[in-house]
Write a protein that holds these residues in place. Sequence first.
Motif, mmCIF file in Angstrom:
data_model
loop_
_atom_site.group_PDB
_atom_site.id
_atom_site.type_symbol
_atom_site.label_atom_id
_atom_site.label_comp_id
_atom_site.label_asym_id
_atom_site.label_seq_id
_atom_site.Cartn_x
_atom_site.Cartn_y
_atom_site.Cartn_z
ATOM 1 N N HIS A 1 36.575 27.466 35.259
ATOM 2 C CA HIS A 1 37.130 28.795 35.521
ATOM 3 C C HIS A 1 36.502 29.437 36.774
ATOM 4 C CE1 HIS A 1 38.562 32.858 34.256
ATOM 5 N NE2 HIS A 1 37.411 33.257 34.747
ATOM 6 N N HIS B 1 38.365 30.579 40.398
ATOM 7 C CA HIS B 1 38.329 31.891 41.072
ATOM 8 C C HIS B 1 38.129 31.692 42.570
ATOM 9 C CE1 HIS B 1 38.491 35.265 38.306
ATOM 10 N NE2 HIS B 1 37.624 34.721 37.481
ATOM 11 N N ASP C 1 41.301 37.626 36.310
ATOM 12 C CA ASP C 1 41.735 36.375 35.689
ATOM 13 C C ASP C 1 43.263 36.228 35.730
ATOM 14 O OD1 ASP C 1 39.138 35.854 35.199
ATOM 15 O OD2 ASP C 1 39.195 36.306 33.062
HETATM 16 ZN ZN ZN Z 1 37.192 35.243 35.551
#
Ligand code: ZN
Length: 360
Positions: A110, A114, A317
């Motif tokens: 994750h 980003h 996100d």
């Molecule tokens: Zn995040």
Amino acid sequence: MRILGIETSCDETAVALVEDGRLLGERLATQVDTHALFGGVVPEIASREHLRVLPRLYRQLMDATGLRAEDLDGVAVARGPGLLGSLLVGVSFAKGLCLASGTDLIGVNHLWAHLLAPGLEGELRFPALGLLVSGGHTHTYLIQSPTEFELLGRTLDDAAGEAFDKTAKMLNFPYPGGRFIDDLAREAEPDTGLFPRPYIDNPTLDFSFSGLKTAVANHVADHPELVFETMADPQAVADLPGERRAALARVCASFNWAVADTLRIKVERALKRVGAVRSLIVAGGVAANTGVREAMRTVADGHGLALTLPSLSLCTDNGAMIAHAGWLLAKAGCRHGLDLEAIPRGRIVPLDWERAAPKG
Ligand code: ZN
Ligand code: KG4
């Protein structure tokens, strides 16, 4: 190559389709209003919401793009770090799709996703210095390629976003409060003597934001008139009257400056340590912050580096960043077996790909 991305690591459920680096479509459902009632993310509720919402988002996205699972070249899923129960929902869904359609499974870090996200909007130039500033992490990396990240520095306690959110909570701002601090900070000049820039008088690349949090707590204890009586709603912040507004704006600007300037100092230090890089990539929710964006512009200009900042919707996100990172990994020949593990926050995400020949 057409890759589906699935994101369920915290409190956003998101899916997106990327074809050869181009976003075909995406769907996102945020749980922020649900968790706002508790002043923070409740893991059990987050997992249940992902389970309830994810199949519907997937169906909507596939219907909108006219695609079937069999048309995919890979299913990329955020496999950590994050809330374990939440990650398991996305990972299990992805495994089910791959099992049914024979498509490749690609587990995505994750945090890397980003930092790679701005590749959807422009060229990523490697080697790059990466600064990830989110609600859970504050990391600097030397990034050689989409599959080679070297961790340089990290926070020893609170993440930058956590410092924003906890400060906002002390003032009884709406949750999550980072954005409200940013908005008010723009209305005042910082008092650079009000709060310390934490953990800078040392040679390390690590961060620590807990001292700043204590300084804010002390200031708020001395000035109780700054605090909303109960948790404010966004309208109450917008309607703040003159003098009180100016006093709060000054606190927000001073806090924001302390965080942004600390990040600037550590990024400058990291650049000195790593030698020549071609770009500075800044990502994560806090990369949406005006003061942080300005500080990073100063660093990049000072070092003659290209500054890569995602647009605001790519900072927090989202599914597009997972699909995009999955596409980059698939191109490099990386994929996972159906035994892919979800990795909770605090554990290092392993580099456990099966490597095949790179794909076009
Ligand atoms: Zn995040
Ligand atoms: O990357 P993200 O969406 O989620 C995590 O993976 O953690 O980051 C969320 C964090 C929250 O702490 C939120 O308050 C912060 O990003 N944030 C901001 C701003 N917008 C979001 N912090 C400061 N200024 C902003 N404009």
